[in-house]
Design an enzyme around this catalytic site. Structure first.
Site, PDB file in Angstrom:
ATOM      1  N   LEU A 231       1.141 -27.922 -25.360  1.00  0.00           N
ATOM      2  CA  LEU A 231       0.927 -29.149 -26.573  1.00  0.00           C
ATOM      3  C   LEU A 231      -0.049 -30.231 -26.134  1.00  0.00           C
ATOM      4  CD1 LEU A 231       4.896 -28.833 -26.524  1.00  0.00           C
ATOM      5  CD2 LEU A 231       3.442 -27.587 -27.258  1.00  0.00           C
TER       6      LEU A 231
ATOM      7  N   GLY B 124      -1.795 -33.721 -30.779  1.00  0.00           N
ATOM      8  CA  GLY B 124      -1.537 -33.430 -31.914  1.00  0.00           C
ATOM      9  C   GLY B 124      -0.262 -32.559 -32.322  1.00  0.00           C
ATOM     10  N   HIS B 125      -0.174 -31.798 -31.278  1.00  0.00           N
ATOM     11  CA  HIS B 125       1.689 -31.081 -31.582  1.00  0.00           C
ATOM     12  C   HIS B 125       2.844 -31.875 -31.843  1.00  0.00           C
ATOM     13  CE1 HIS B 125      -0.834 -27.768 -28.956  1.00  0.00           C
ATOM     14  NE2 HIS B 125      -0.270 -26.873 -30.491  1.00  0.00           N
TER      15      HIS B 125
ATOM     16  N   GLN C 210      -3.392 -30.317 -40.182  1.00  0.00           N
ATOM     17  CA  GLN C 210      -4.758 -30.076 -40.481  1.00  0.00           C
ATOM     18  C   GLN C 210      -6.018 -28.879 -40.481  1.00  0.00           C
ATOM     19  OE1 GLN C 210      -6.035 -34.107 -43.682  1.00  0.00           O
ATOM     20  NE2 GLN C 210      -7.930 -32.811 -43.613  1.00  0.00           N
TER      21      GLN C 210
ATOM     22  N   LEU D  28      -7.851 -32.716 -31.623  1.00  0.00           N
ATOM     23  CA  LEU D  28      -7.227 -32.177 -30.048  1.00  0.00           C
ATOM     24  C   LEU D  28      -6.621 -30.820 -30.984  1.00  0.00           C
ATOM     25  CD1 LEU D  28      -4.846 -35.160 -30.070  1.00  0.00           C
ATOM     26  CD2 LEU D  28      -7.758 -35.234 -28.926  1.00  0.00           C
TER      27      LEU D  28
END
Length: 325
Positions: A41, A44-45, A169, A210
């Protein structure tokens, strides 16, 4: 799974155990947000997790490195696996009084009861394909990738039954393809309008997207990696000034080529290689013609995307032109 690290967040390793927990959420009429991941992780996550915490009563995150989306020559064996750290950073996430509610951590056997082989030619059993949307962009470079993605996400949606699901995205083709799949298969959990696409999380200093794969970059490679986004921004600027698709692609590839030349001149050990820069219709994924420009595409969004290799690490990024997600 017998040596799971301690965690105040419930960890479910089987579909049956998770479904017991999910039934209670149904009875209590609580919404469930879902963030599917392969672990390792990063922020971004965590942006997706925080969005889910903001919008749902309960939030579930899955960690599963899916063999079906790796071709036999790809990096399944070296994909980073950092469960203890993942749980630690997940426990730190809060939005108001909400925190992550559960982690779904299945084994390969649990997700593929009949077994799974990385080579599609040797696979047996049920798989999901989204015809006409899997062959372009990333699918052109990785021909079996989206078959593996569509299959595992269908399984995860069937198991988790989320009210809302969240995707980044950065993997824009994946997100749009899954929205199409949810529509075509008449899924209700989530429904198409409850599959959310969240803007790409970027490094605050150089805008590098990321990614879990960034950990494989050497210090020298990390300095070079932001060139992909810089090249896409050059193409975006060309597009906004009325340039054709061919002119915009040239603007982007020139940025990459200039960086390749700089790396050679500096005598570093970094190997930089362009995989592709392309522009596709956001609805059909069809490749734009070379002479198409902003005026001709005023009726719809365009995906400007690219991929590069920095040494052995493949990085992807994209910019949406003409519309938000």
């Amino acid at each position: 799974m017998s040596t799971l690290p301690p965690s105040p967040i419930p960890i479910f390793t089987t579909v049956a155990d998770y479904r017991e927990w999910r039934r209670k959420a149904f009875i209590d009429n609580k919404s469930v947000g879902f963030v599917p991941t392969m672990g390792a992780l990063h922020d971004g996550h965590l942006c997706l997790v925080r969005r889910s915490l903001q919008e749902n009563d309960l939030t579930v995150l899955s960690i599963f490195v899916n063999p079906a989306q790796f071709a036999p020559h790809e990096d399944l064996a070296i994909y980073p696996r950092t469960l203890e750290r993942d749980l630690q950073v997940l426990m730190e996430q809060r939005v108001a009084d909400r925190k992550p509610s559960a982690v779904f951590l299945p084994t390969v056997k649990e997700m593929y009861p009949g077994g799974i082989h990385q080579d599609v030619a040797h696979q047996k059993g049920s798989f999901v394909e989204v015809k006409g949307y899997s062959e372009q962009m990333e699918g052109k470079s990785r021909p079996t990738f989206f078959r593996g993605v569509a299959t595992v996400v269908t399984k995860l949606f069937n198991a988790i039954e989320p009210t809302n699901a969240y995707f980044g995205q950065k993997d824009i083709q994946q997100a749009f393809l899954l929205r199409r799949m949810v529509t075509d298969l008449l899924l209700s959990h989530p429904s198409p309008d409850h599959l959310h696409i969240v803007p790409t999380a970027r490094d605050a200093t150089d805008n590098l997207a990321l990614s879990s794969r960034n950990v494989h970059l050497s210090p020298e490679g990390r300095k070079v990696a932001p060139v992909l986004y810089a090249s896409l921004r050059a193409a975006e600027d060309c597009w906004n000034k009325g340039g054709s698709k061919a002119e915009c692609i040239d603007a982007a590839t020139n940025i990459i080529q200039q960086q390749i030349e700089r790396v050679k001149e500096q005598g570093t050990d970094v190997r930089l290689k362009l995989d592709y820069i392309e522009m596709n219709d956001a609805g059909s994924f069809e490749v734009l013609g070379d002479n198409v420009g902003r005026a001709e595409k005023s009726d719809g969004a365009v995906i400007l995307s690219g991929a590069i290799f920095v040494d052995q690490t493949r990085l992807i990024d994209n910019i949406l032109l003409g519309s938000a997600v």
